[in-house]
Design a protein around this motif. Sequence first.
Motif, short mmCIF file in Angstrom:
data_model
loop_
_atom_site.label_atom_id
_atom_site.label_comp_id
_atom_site.label_asym_id
_atom_site.label_seq_id
_atom_site.Cartn_x
_atom_site.Cartn_y
_atom_site.Cartn_z
N GLU A 131 -2.21 13.13 3.53
CA GLU A 131 -0.99 12.78 2.78
C GLU A 131 -0.42 11.46 3.28
OE1 GLU A 131 2.12 15.80 2.34
OE2 GLU A 131 0.65 17.32 2.93
N THR A 132 -0.39 11.32 4.59
CA THR A 132 0.17 10.10 5.20
C THR A 132 -0.69 8.89 4.85
OG1 THR A 132 0.97 11.46 7.04
CG2 THR A 132 1.01 9.08 7.34
N PHE A 133 -1.99 9.05 4.86
CA PHE A 133 -2.89 7.95 4.51
C PHE A 133 -2.62 7.45 3.10
CE2 PHE A 133 -6.70 6.33 2.45
CZ PHE A 133 -7.04 5.29 3.31
N GLU A 134 -2.41 8.36 2.16
CA GLU A 134 -2.15 7.96 0.77
C GLU A 134 -0.89 7.11 0.67
OE1 GLU A 134 -2.10 11.31 -1.81
OE2 GLU A 134 -4.17 11.92 -1.35
N ILE A 135 0.14 7.47 1.45
CA ILE A 135 1.38 6.69 1.45
C ILE A 135 1.11 5.28 1.97
CG2 ILE A 135 3.67 6.49 2.53
CD1 ILE A 135 3.70 9.59 2.66
N ILE A 136 0.38 5.19 3.08
CA ILE A 136 0.12 3.90 3.72
C ILE A 136 -0.78 3.02 2.85
CG2 ILE A 136 -0.93 2.78 5.73
CD1 ILE A 136 1.78 4.19 6.24
N ASP A 137 -1.82 3.59 2.33
CA ASP A 137 -2.80 2.82 1.57
C ASP A 137 -2.20 2.24 0.30
OD1 ASP A 137 -5.55 1.89 1.30
OD2 ASP A 137 -5.68 3.26 -0.41
N SER A 138 -1.25 2.94 -0.30
CA SER A 138 -0.64 2.47 -1.54
C SER A 138 0.32 1.30 -1.30
CB SER A 138 0.11 3.62 -2.23
OG SER A 138 1.22 4.04 -1.45
N LYS A 139 0.86 1.19 -0.09
CA LYS A 139 1.90 0.20 0.18
C LYS A 139 1.44 -0.97 1.05
CE LYS A 139 6.05 1.83 0.75
NZ LYS A 139 7.29 2.40 1.33
N PHE A 140 0.44 -0.73 1.90
CA PHE A 140 0.07 -1.74 2.89
C PHE A 140 -1.39 -2.15 2.78
CE2 PHE A 140 3.64 0.69 4.54
CZ PHE A 140 4.55 -0.34 4.79
N ASN A 141 -1.88 -2.16 1.56
CA ASN A 141 -3.23 -2.64 1.31
C ASN A 141 -3.35 -4.10 1.74
OD1 ASN A 141 -5.19 -4.13 -0.65
ND2 ASN A 141 -5.85 -1.99 -0.66
N LYS A 142 -4.33 -4.40 2.58
CA LYS A 142 -4.48 -5.74 3.16
C LYS A 142 -4.64 -6.82 2.09
CE LYS A 142 -6.98 -6.10 6.87
NZ LYS A 142 -8.14 -6.20 7.80
N LYS A 143 -5.42 -6.56 1.08
CA LYS A 143 -5.68 -7.55 0.04
C LYS A 143 -4.38 -7.95 -0.67
CE LYS A 143 -8.40 -8.39 -4.14
NZ LYS A 143 -9.38 -7.82 -5.11
N ILE A 144 -3.54 -6.96 -0.96
CA ILE A 144 -2.29 -7.24 -1.67
C ILE A 144 -1.35 -8.07 -0.79
CG2 ILE A 144 -0.20 -6.15 -2.60
CD1 ILE A 144 -1.98 -3.82 -3.51
N LEU A 145 -1.26 -7.73 0.49
CA LEU A 145 -0.37 -8.46 1.39
C LEU A 145 -0.82 -9.90 1.58
CD1 LEU A 145 0.35 -5.77 4.15
CD2 LEU A 145 1.76 -6.40 2.18
N ILE A 146 -2.14 -10.13 1.67
CA ILE A 146 -2.65 -11.49 1.83
C ILE A 146 -2.36 -12.31 0.57
CG2 ILE A 146 -4.76 -12.86 2.05
CD1 ILE A 146 -5.85 -10.62 3.87
N GLU A 147 -2.56 -11.73 -0.59
CA GLU A 147 -2.26 -12.43 -1.84
C GLU A 147 -0.79 -12.81 -1.91
OE1 GLU A 147 -3.54 -9.83 -4.93
OE2 GLU A 147 -5.67 -10.34 -4.74
N ARG A 148 0.08 -11.92 -1.47
CA ARG A 148 1.53 -12.20 -1.48
C ARG A 148 1.85 -13.36 -0.53
NH1 ARG A 148 5.26 -7.27 0.13
NH2 ARG A 148 3.82 -6.30 -1.36
#
Length: 365
Positions: free
Chosen positions: A337-354
């Motif tokens: 459950e915790t992994f799903e929360i983290i993966d949806s918000k802190f995906n590395k690819k999305i943060l680098i693009e931002r």
Amino acid sequence: MKKKLAFISAGLGNISRGFEISAATWVEELKQLPQFDVRLFSGAKYQDATPVWNLPRNGNVAKLLRKINFIKDGCRLERITYGLGFLSHVLTYRPDVIWLQEGTIGDILLSFRKVFGLSYKLVFCDGAPIGYHLAKQFDYLIFLHDYAREEALLAGADLEKCIVIPHLSLFPTTEIDKTTAKASLGLNPQKLVIICVAAWNKHHKRVDYLLRETAKLGPDVTLLLCGQEEKESDELKAEAAQLGLDVQWRTLNQKELSVAYRAADFFVLPSLHEGLGVVLIEAGAHSLPIISHPHQGARYILGENYFGLADLSEEGNFARQAQALLQRGPLPEQGAETFEIIDSKFNKKILIERFVKFIDMICKK
């Protein structure tokens, strides 16, 4: 022409914490992008970074000055001397953008820019945090969670100069199973393993509280403390021995830390205040259930209603929350459950693009 980005950290190489390592993590990813010339400037030897001269916080000069009560803390000495030492690198490298998170160094760089007629932009990542009233002097501000940015906007910050970009975090580097991970660390496979990744101190990370609370859970528990020595560490080790706890004190590199997360059954961070609490992201990325105080960073990372949030300022609350966690259901399912929360918000690819879009916007102005 490539944009020149300098990431600077006076503590990197002098001390090993998430605060300092965050700079190296960003550089590791951004240097792979063709549009950037990215360089990392550390306070001491660190992988591929360029060391900058300074008087380190735990060096002989700092120790002497503390002994004669000339300074109380070596951090400011380290940062002032690092700032002065960085001048030669500024003049030779001529960065377009400087990313930093130490306000003292930022003050020095503002002065350098004025005196030498330089044009670099200062991007201040408020990871400590120091707050908007001090950070507003810099050109652009990166906040680690929404709450911090909202406070800055209410205080008058320019929306176009502020962005929320959490630090890149350690995601699993190995698929090692829990049994093998425990064996590799020499942990008793029959015991519940609770991991905490934090400096071994009382004043911030509250390891003394964690020791007292863990003692209430009985003898079949191993407390895996991954961090590094500080002034209060010897006192904490003595307290753990007095309580009869099975505590494993480990200082690990990033690869070893990933194995330690895999070996644990759940994670705890007992501090009451964090700029973000990037270790919460790391623990969740390794599919661990988490217990944390509901400070702003934890609420941003895990959500307001996450099952592991508890008031850890109260004696007995961690022990009660740990028991509730064990009774709630299988720990691996809670970790998923915790992994799903983290993966949806802190995906590395999305943060680098931002981050890249933010730098592009800065360089166009």
